[in-house]
Structures are given as C-alpha cells and as structure tokens.
Motif scaffolding. Structure first.
Motif, PDB file in Angstrom:
ATOM      1  N   UNK A  79      81.176   6.347 -12.965  1.00  9.54           N
ATOM      2  CA  UNK A  79      79.748   6.690 -13.006  1.00  9.54           C
ATOM      3  C   UNK A  79      79.397   7.206 -14.402  1.00  9.54           C
ATOM      4  N   UNK A  80      78.345   6.645 -14.968  1.00  7.24           N
ATOM      5  CA  UNK A  80      77.858   7.081 -16.274  1.00  7.24           C
ATOM      6  C   UNK A  80      76.565   7.867 -16.110  1.00  7.24           C
ATOM      7  N   UNK A  81      76.468   8.975 -16.820  1.00  8.05           N
ATOM      8  CA  UNK A  81      75.219   9.713 -16.978  1.00  8.05           C
ATOM      9  C   UNK A  81      74.916   9.711 -18.478  1.00  8.05           C
ATOM     10  N   UNK A  82      73.828   9.060 -18.872  1.00 12.45           N
ATOM     11  CA  UNK A  82      73.531   8.855 -20.292  1.00 12.45           C
ATOM     12  C   UNK A  82      72.245   9.605 -20.651  1.00 12.45           C
ATOM     13  N   UNK A  83      72.352  10.496 -21.636  1.00 14.39           N
ATOM     14  CA  UNK A  83      71.208  11.276 -22.115  1.00 14.39           C
ATOM     15  C   UNK A  83      70.890  10.788 -23.533  1.00 14.39           C
ATOM     16  N   UNK A  84      69.751  10.164 -23.716  1.00 17.19           N
ATOM     17  CA  UNK A  84      69.408   9.609 -25.026  1.00 17.19           C
ATOM     18  C   UNK A  84      67.899   9.473 -25.162  1.00 17.19           C
ATOM     19  N   UNK A  85      67.425   9.675 -26.402  1.00 21.34           N
ATOM     20  CA  UNK A  85      66.002   9.448 -26.681  1.00 21.34           C
ATOM     21  C   UNK A  85      65.675   7.965 -26.631  1.00 21.34           C
ATOM     22  N   UNK A  86      66.698   7.129 -26.796  1.00 20.61           N
ATOM     23  CA  UNK A  86      66.492   5.679 -26.762  1.00 20.61           C
ATOM     24  C   UNK A  86      66.917   5.110 -25.404  1.00 20.61           C
ATOM     25  N   UNK A  87      66.615   5.862 -24.378  1.00 17.57           N
ATOM     26  CA  UNK A  87      67.042   5.484 -23.035  1.00 17.57           C
ATOM     27  C   UNK A  87      66.499   4.129 -22.601  1.00 17.57           C
ATOM     28  N   UNK A  88      65.257   3.821 -23.015  1.00 20.24           N
ATOM     29  CA  UNK A  88      64.658   2.552 -22.617  1.00 20.24           C
ATOM     30  C   UNK A  88      65.424   1.361 -23.212  1.00 20.24           C
ATOM     31  N   UNK A  89      65.799   1.474 -24.485  1.00 23.45           N
ATOM     32  CA  UNK A  89      66.534   0.393 -25.143  1.00 23.45           C
ATOM     33  C   UNK A  89      67.925   0.216 -24.525  1.00 23.45           C
ATOM     34  N   UNK A  90      68.565   1.339 -24.232  1.00 25.60           N
ATOM     35  CA  UNK A  90      69.904   1.265 -23.623  1.00 25.60           C
ATOM     36  C   UNK A  90      69.823   0.638 -22.240  1.00 25.60           C
ATOM     37  N   UNK A  91      68.832   1.056 -21.454  1.00 30.21           N
ATOM     38  CA  UNK A  91      68.674   0.501 -20.101  1.00 30.21           C
ATOM     39  C   UNK A  91      68.401  -1.002 -20.162  1.00 30.21           C
ATOM     40  N   UNK A  92      67.537  -1.423 -21.094  1.00 29.97           N
ATOM     41  CA  UNK A  92      67.226  -2.849 -21.231  1.00 29.97           C
ATOM     42  C   UNK A  92      68.471  -3.647 -21.620  1.00 29.97           C
ATOM     43  N   UNK A  93      69.258  -3.100 -22.572  1.00 26.33           N
ATOM     44  CA  UNK A  93      70.444  -3.813 -23.031  1.00 26.33           C
ATOM     45  C   UNK A  93      71.476  -3.958 -21.918  1.00 26.33           C
ATOM     46  N   UNK A  94      71.718  -2.874 -21.181  1.00 26.89           N
ATOM     47  CA  UNK A  94      72.703  -2.934 -20.090  1.00 26.89           C
ATOM     48  C   UNK A  94      72.206  -3.851 -18.973  1.00 26.89           C
ATOM     49  N   UNK A  95      70.918  -3.764 -18.691  1.00 30.57           N
ATOM     50  CA  UNK A  95      70.366  -4.598 -17.625  1.00 30.57           C
ATOM     51  C   UNK A  95      70.380  -6.075 -17.945  1.00 30.57           C
ATOM     52  N   UNK A  96      70.155  -6.435 -19.220  1.00 26.03           N
ATOM     53  CA  UNK A  96      70.079  -7.855 -19.599  1.00 26.03           C
ATOM     54  C   UNK A  96      71.434  -8.419 -20.020  1.00 26.03           C
ATOM     55  N   UNK A  97      72.190  -7.678 -20.848  1.00 27.66           N
ATOM     56  CA  UNK A  97      73.461  -8.194 -21.346  1.00 27.66           C
ATOM     57  C   UNK A  97      74.559  -8.188 -20.284  1.00 27.66           C
ATOM     58  N   UNK A  98      74.585  -7.140 -19.472  1.00 28.41           N
ATOM     59  CA  UNK A  98      75.615  -7.050 -18.435  1.00 28.41           C
ATOM     60  C   UNK A  98      75.092  -7.453 -17.058  1.00 28.41           C
TER      61      UNK A  98
END
Length: 302
Positions: free
Chosen positions: A220-239
């Motif tokens: 389980x990952x808990x990710x705290x980042x100001x760029x949360x939207x970009x990270x979510x998009x990348x994980x959702x699309x690339x993986x």
C-alpha cells in the motif's frame, strides 16, 4: 475479447500450469525421493509406504486411494470443486508411472540413486523443493492434487478447523505409521524414516507457502505531494492502475492536502517509485506491506 472467451482462456491457462506443476512433482518425487525410500505426507506418502513395504506399484495405489476419497467427497464438495482435482489425480497417476519407466535400475531391480549412496538428505532437499514448488504452482492455478486435500476440505466444511491443521494432523499419522511396519528394518531405521518424513513436511510446506505468498504479496502506498494530480494521472495511464484520492489536513501547517492511496502488487513497486521520482523527487511516500488484498485485480474473495 468477450467475457466467455476470457473465461475459457483462463481455464485453459489453469490446466496448462497445473500440468506443468504435476510434471515437476512427478520428476522430483520419482527421481529424488523414491530411490532413497523417503516418505512424505499425503496420499503420495501412503502410496510410497505401500510400495516400499510390498512392491505394489505406487501409481496404482495413488489412483485407487484417491478414487475412494473422491467418491466419498463428491456429495459433500460437488463436481465444480472436484473437476480439476479429478484431472490432477488422473494425470499424476500416469506421470508417476511414466517417470518410473525412465528411471534406471540396478541389477537387483532397485532404482539407481542419482546422487549416489549416502546422499539421502541432499536428495530429500532437492526432491521436496521440487514437490513443494510444484504444489504451489498447482494451487495458484486453482488446482488440487486430491488426497488429503479432499479430507481437509470435507472436515473444514462441517467443523471450524483450518485446512492446515487437518493436513498436518493427517500427514503426521501417515509418516508416523512407518514406526509400525517391520519391513522397514529395526526400530532405529524406522525412526530414521520418520525423521526424514518430518523433514519433507517442513521443506514442502515452506516452499508451498513461499511460492504462494510471494505471488500474492501486495503493498500500500500513501503519497503526499503538491503534484498529486500529475502522479495520479501517470500511474493511472502508464500502469492502468486505480488510484484513490483522499482529503488530508496537516496538523502543523494547517493546510489542506490531497493524499494518493494505491494498492498494488509488490512487483509494481519499482515502477511506481520511478514515476513518483520523475514527477516530484520531493514527494513524501509511505510504503507498507498488506496481508491480503481482495477484489478486482487482486485475489478473489472465497
């Protein structure tokens, strides 16, 4: 591809991997365990004891005992549970006999000890590593080799006793029975067989658990980042992976912040970390192991 085609393909894949597991089991059992007269648990262990004591062909007793158990359990467990078990029993009965025909024999008709005389424990380790891994392959693909699995499943259906407890109890009885068979030599030799049999239980169960737990490990990952939207998009699309967005509130700063929660297979961890590092090297990330994840993309709820 339609749902029906996917189901058929999954069933075919299960049977292919079950067959590969049975091939590995038969090879390990006949090449490394039988020549050294090493006893294991389960119906294969009962059949081996009968073979060592009387010479009655192992594959025949394996089939007959399993057939009797199947008849008793059919009404309790049903055809759906037992279909792959029946296939595994028939295939393993054939393979155990086939591999024995390939194994060389000495002038007295005994199987040749591939590793040489006095290498009983090394042969045990190699053989049980193979048989334990083979059982893991079979179970991961929704199969079963029958035998004591049928007994355990039947008991578990009516009593609140775990499958592992029943299997361990039955295996102890099977291996312990060597103490009472005079054909195996004096009491010291029989005790020697029992100790080796207990070692087979430990190694087989270790390999079985290792293979199954390794395959099913999730994080389980808990990710705290100001760029949360970009990270979510990348994980959702690339993986092509689901991402849950939580609302967080910092106690010290008092700021509102989005937190990404991701459940993934352990093997995907490296890719997720790579994506996070590329987008926001300063991100705060927590990774933790989880005991089990059930649902779409993970294990099925049973």
């Amino acid at each position: 591809m339609t749902i029906d085609h996917k189901l058929i393909l999954k069933e075919v894949q299960d049977y292919v991997f079950i067959t590969l597991g049975l091939l590995l089991y038969s090879f390990g059992f006949t090449v490394f365990l039988m020549p050294y007269e090493i006893v294991t648990g389960g119906v294969a262990g009962i059949s081996a004891i009968i073979f060592y004591a009387t010479g009655f062909q192992l594959e025949y007793s394996y089939f007959l005992i399993n057939a009797a158990l199947l008849i008793m359990a059919l009404r309790i467990l049903g055809w759906k549970f037992l279909s792959k078990t029946i296939y595994a029993i028939l295939m393993l009965s054939f393979l155990l006999g086939y591999f024995q025909t390939l194994l060389p024999r000495d002038e007295a008709g005994h199987f040749v000890k591939i590793l040489g005389e006095g290498q009983n424990f090394m042969s045990l380790v190699l053989g049980c590593t193979m048989t334990g891994s083979a059982l893991g392959i079979v179970f991961l693909n929704n199969g079963s080799t029958g035998g004591t699995d049928i007994i355990a499943a039947s008991v578990n259906k009516f009593r609140d006793i775990s499958l592992g407890t029943v299997l361990a109890f039955v295996d102890l009885i099977i291996i312990g029975s060597c103490l009472f068979i005079p054909q195996f030599g004096d009491m010291l030799q029989r005790a020697y067989m029992v100790v080796f049999g207990l070692c087979t239980m430990v190694i087989e169960n270790f390999m079985l658990d290792f293979l199954m737990n390794r395959q099913r490990q999730s994080v389980q990952f808990m990710i705290f980042s100001k760029k949360w939207q970009e990270i979510a998009n990348a994980i959702g699309t690339q993986l092509e992976h689901g991402v849950t967005i939580l609302d967080g509130h910092g106690w010290y700063t008092g700021h509102e912040r989005k937190v990404l929660c991701i459940l993934a297979k352990k093997r995907e961890s490296q890719l997720i970390f790579r994506i996070i590092k590329m987008i926001d090297p300063q991100a705060f990330v927590s990774q933790s192991a989880v005991i089990g994840v059930f649902g779409e993309g993970f294990d099925r709820i049973k």
